[in-house]
Design an enzyme around this catalytic site. Structure first.
Site, PDB file in Angstrom:
ATOM      1  N   ASP A 117     -12.652 105.231  57.519  1.00 52.63           N
ATOM      2  CA  ASP A 117     -12.512 106.967  57.583  1.00 52.63           C
ATOM      3  C   ASP A 117     -12.268 106.739  59.123  1.00 52.63           C
ATOM      4  O   ASP A 117     -12.625 106.183  59.508  1.00 52.63           O
ATOM      5  CB  ASP A 117     -13.820 108.173  57.529  1.00 52.63           C
ATOM      6  CG  ASP A 117     -14.436 108.296  56.413  1.00 52.63           C
ATOM      7  OD1 ASP A 117     -13.484 108.106  55.252  1.00 52.63           O
ATOM      8  OD2 ASP A 117     -15.956 108.313  55.850  1.00 52.63           O
ATOM      9  N   ASP A 161      -8.655 111.058  51.380  1.00 53.03           N
ATOM     10  CA  ASP A 161      -9.635 112.680  50.587  1.00 53.03           C
ATOM     11  C   ASP A 161      -8.979 113.203  51.491  1.00 53.03           C
ATOM     12  O   ASP A 161      -8.961 114.726  50.544  1.00 53.03           O
ATOM     13  CB  ASP A 161     -10.638 112.529  52.493  1.00 53.03           C
ATOM     14  CG  ASP A 161     -12.163 111.722  52.316  1.00 53.03           C
ATOM     15  OD1 ASP A 161     -12.039 110.931  50.929  1.00 53.03           O
ATOM     16  OD2 ASP A 161     -12.650 111.042  53.203  1.00 53.03           O
TER      17      ASP A 161
END
Length: 210
Positions: free
Chosen positions: A150, A184
């Protein structure tokens, strides 16, 4: 013949979109993982940072269940969604519906790729050095046990809870605090768009062949 051309065009659009999302997602992740130390942060603006973290869980770093169970669940869910997209292509569903489903599918697949292969091809990330690729199978973890990369952090509002607020009074408040990746974002945008623009199709979900 026209029927097959329509199905082919929808299928081609879905494939192109899926490949494009996967390429963008993996390029960003590999650049971050091999170019930044774990927890390193790069300030772009006051409200946008590239903040490298890794997680074992679901989208936006959430973790509810065992890593292996989660990875296996992802495989099953992504396979089911892929099959459903194929069914909708054969049924000549709206191109918007197929494209949005494909974006969600590609986002989920992008994170699954991290879990499947990153543990096999990278050494473990660290705050003290930059990760690098290793011979296949000599990485930091096994198949399906890799960590998801991430990097996008948007602290749009950073303030403090008023003292009179129960429990949180005086604590720091950050909106929006999760760190996420391109995959995401694709999942979230795709799902929200499906709810907003494809409610009729969603209300008629079925895997029955025509």
């Amino acid at each position: 013949m026209n029927r097959y051309i329509i199905s082919y065009a929808r299928g081609l659009s879905a494939c192109i979109l899926i490949v494009l999302v996967l390429i963008i997602d993996q390029i960003i992740k590999i650049e971050v993982k091999t170019g930044m130390c774990l927890y390193e942060s790069i300030r772009i603006t006051d409200w946008f940072y590239i903040n490298f973290i890794e997680n074992n869980g679901m989208a936006y770093g959430m973790t509810f269940i065992n890593k292996l169970v989660l990875s296996l669940f992802r495989v099953i869910a992504i396979s089911a969604l892929g099959y459903y997209i194929c069914v909708q292509i054969r049924r000549k569903a709206r191109i918007l519906y197929i494209c949005l489903l494909s974006v969600v599918f590609a986002g989920a697949l992008g994170n699954l790729i991290d879990c499947m292969f990153y543990g096999l091809i990278f050494n473990a990330s660290s705050p003290y050095y930059v990760s690098y690729m290793v011979p296949f199978g000599q990485g930091y973890s096994s198949f399906l046990m890799g960590k998801v990369v991430d990097m996008f952090y948007f602290p749009l509002i950073v303030t403090t809870w008023p003292e009179w607020v129960p429990v949180f009074g005086g604590d720091e408040f950050i909106f929006f605090s999760p760190v996420f990746n391109f995959a995401d974002a694709c999942i979230s945008v795709g799902v929200v768009s499906l709810i907003l623009f494809c409610r009729n199709e969603l209300s008629q979900i079925t895997f029955k062949r025509q």
